[in-house]
Design a protein around this motif. Structure first.
Motif, short mmCIF file in Angstrom:
data_model
loop_
_atom_site.label_atom_id
_atom_site.label_comp_id
_atom_site.label_asym_id
_atom_site.label_seq_id
_atom_site.Cartn_x
_atom_site.Cartn_y
_atom_site.Cartn_z
N GLY A 1 40.45 42.88 41.98
CA GLY A 1 40.80 42.72 43.39
C GLY A 1 39.64 42.89 44.34
O GLY A 1 39.77 42.62 45.54
N ARG A 2 38.47 43.31 43.82
CA ARG A 2 37.34 43.62 44.70
C ARG A 2 36.09 42.80 44.41
O ARG A 2 35.06 42.98 45.08
N ILE A 3 36.13 41.94 43.40
CA ILE A 3 34.95 41.14 43.07
C ILE A 3 35.29 39.66 43.22
O ILE A 3 36.46 39.29 43.24
N PRO A 4 34.28 38.79 43.36
CA PRO A 4 34.54 37.35 43.47
C PRO A 4 35.37 36.85 42.28
O PRO A 4 35.18 37.29 41.14
N ARG A 5 36.26 35.91 42.55
CA ARG A 5 37.16 35.42 41.52
C ARG A 5 36.40 34.83 40.33
O ARG A 5 36.80 34.98 39.18
N TRP A 6 35.28 34.15 40.60
CA TRP A 6 34.55 33.50 39.51
C TRP A 6 33.99 34.53 38.53
O TRP A 6 33.95 34.29 37.33
N ARG A 7 33.58 35.70 39.06
CA ARG A 7 33.07 36.73 38.16
C ARG A 7 34.18 37.29 37.29
O ARG A 7 33.99 37.56 36.09
N GLY A 8 35.35 37.48 37.89
CA GLY A 8 36.48 37.97 37.12
C GLY A 8 36.91 36.98 36.05
O GLY A 8 37.22 37.36 34.92
N THR A 9 36.91 35.69 36.40
CA THR A 9 37.31 34.66 35.46
C THR A 9 36.37 34.61 34.25
O THR A 9 36.82 34.45 33.10
N LEU A 10 35.09 34.79 34.50
CA LEU A 10 34.09 34.72 33.43
C LEU A 10 33.87 36.07 32.75
O LEU A 10 33.13 36.15 31.76
N GLY A 11 34.51 37.11 33.28
CA GLY A 11 34.34 38.44 32.69
C GLY A 11 32.94 39.00 32.89
O GLY A 11 32.42 39.70 32.01
N LEU A 12 32.35 38.69 34.03
CA LEU A 12 30.99 39.15 34.33
C LEU A 12 31.05 40.40 35.20
O LEU A 12 31.39 40.32 36.39
N PHE A 13 30.76 41.54 34.60
CA PHE A 13 30.80 42.80 35.33
C PHE A 13 29.41 43.42 35.34
O PHE A 13 28.65 43.31 34.37
N SER A 14 29.08 44.06 36.43
CA SER A 14 27.75 44.64 36.60
C SER A 14 27.60 45.92 35.76
O SER A 14 28.60 46.50 35.30
#
Length: 282
Positions: free
Chosen positions: A111-124
Motif C-alpha cells: 500500500g505504500r510503494i509504487p505498484r510496479w515494484r510490488g508487481t515485480l516483487g522488488l523490495f529495498s
C-alpha cells in the motif's frame, strides 16, 4: 481520539439480521475483545469496519481515525487510503504457501510503494530489514526463508501479524485469529498481539470465541448477541454467571472448563459494570 466510530450500523443477509443498529466507539491504543456465540455478528462487524461490507441503513456511518470509510450505505472515496492504516488478520492466515515467510511479510508494503515494484516483487534493503525485524518481534525471525506452507498454524498467524507491522497499521482487526490453533499457540499469538498493543500503541480489536482469552488479554470487551451489543465494559466483569445471563445456553460455547480467572488490573479500563448490565436489560 476515537480510532473506530460506528453509528447505527445494520446489515441483513436474506432473513438473517446480522447486525442490528450497532453503535460503538474505540479509542486510541485500546485492546478490545469482540465476543459472541456463533452467528452473533462478530465477523460481519469487522468486515464493515475495514470496508469489505457496506451497511444497509442510510443513517449508518463508520469512521476510522476521524475519517469516514463508509456512510449512508456507500464506501467512501478515501476507503483505499484508509485501508493502509488497517491491518486485518483472519483465521485462515492468508499467506501465499509457495513463497518464503519473508516475502509474505514484505507484502505489507504494497500500500505504500509504487505498484510496479510490488508487481515485480522488488523490495529495498531497508524494507527487507524492516520485515526481518517484524519477524523478530513476533518470535520467528529464524524461519524467514522457509516456505509458508511448512509453518505450523501458530507460526503462520504470527507471520500474518508481522505483515501488519510492516504495513505500519494504526488499527489491527483480528477475526478469530486463534480459532484453529492449539492452546499453546493461541496463548503465544494473544501475547504477541498484547505486546504490540502495549509497546506500539496500535489499537487492537480481536474477535474471540472463548471468553477466557478476553479476560486475560483484553481490558475491555464488547459482546454481541443476535447482531446487537449486549455488553460493553471491563472484561473482568464477564463472570461465567454473567455470561449465562447474557447468552443462556449459548454461553457454553464461550466458556472452557479451564477458563482463566480475570486479573485485577484488567478492571482499570472499560465502562462500569452498572452500565454494561443496563445494556442487558435494554
Amino acid at each position: 481520539m476515537s480510532v473506530i466510530s460506528v453509528r447505527n450500523l445494520s446489515k441483513r443477509f436474506g432473513k438473517k439480521q446480522a447486525l442490528d443498529d450497532v453503535s460503538l466507539e474505540i479509542g486510541q491504543g485500546e485492546m478490545v475483545a469482540l465476543i459472541g456465540a456463533s452467528g452473533s455478528g462478530k465477523s460481519t462487524l469487522i468486515r464493515h469496519i475495514c470496508g469489505l461490507e457496506t451497511a444497509q441503513n442510510g443513517a449508518s456511518a463508520i469512521e476510522i481515525c476521524g475519517r469516514a470509510i463508509q456512510s449512508d450505505g456507500r464506501i467512501s472515496r478515501d476507503a483505499r487510503e484508509l485501508r493502509r492504516d488497517i491491518g486485518v488478520i483472519f483465521q485462515q492466515f492468508n499467506l501465499v504457501n509457495r513463497l518464503p515467510v519473508l516475502t509474505n511479510v514484505l507484502v505489507g508494503n504494497l500500500g505504500r510503494i509504487p505498484r510496479w515494484r510490488g508487481t515485480l516483487g522488488l523490495f529495498s534493503a531497508a524494507e527487507k530489514r524492516e520485515a526481518r525485524d517484524a519477524l523478530a518481534r513476533v518470535g520467528i525471525r529464524e524461519i524467514a526463508w522457509q516456505r509458508a506452507s511448512t509453518l505450523s498454524g501458530g507460526q503462520q498467524q504470527r507471520a500474518a501479524i508481522a505483515r501488519t507491522l510492516v504495513q505500519r497499521s494504526r488499527l489491527l482487526l483480528a477475526d478469530e485469529p486463534i480459532a484453529s490453533l492449539d492452546p499453546s499457540s493461541a496463548r503465544r499469538v494473544m501475547e504477541v498481539l498484547a505486546t504490540i498493543n502495549r509497546e506500539n500503541g496500535i489499537t487492537c480489536v480481536v474477535s474471540l470465541h472463548q471468553v477466557e482469552y478476553a479476560r486475560r488479554y483484553c481490558p475491555r470487551t464488547i459482546a454481541l448477541r443476535d447482531g446487537r451489543v449486549v455488553f460493553d465494559g471491563p472484561s473482568a466483569a464477564l463472570t461465567n454467571d454473567f455470561l449465562t445471563t447474557l447468552y443462556g445456553a449459548d454461553s457454553e460455547e464461550l466458556i472452557l472448563p479451564e477458563a482463566a480467572p480475570a486479573r485485577p488490573e484488567d478492571t482499570q479500563r472499560g465502562r462500569p459494570l452498572i452500565e454494561a448490565r443496563a445494556l442487558v436489560a435494554a
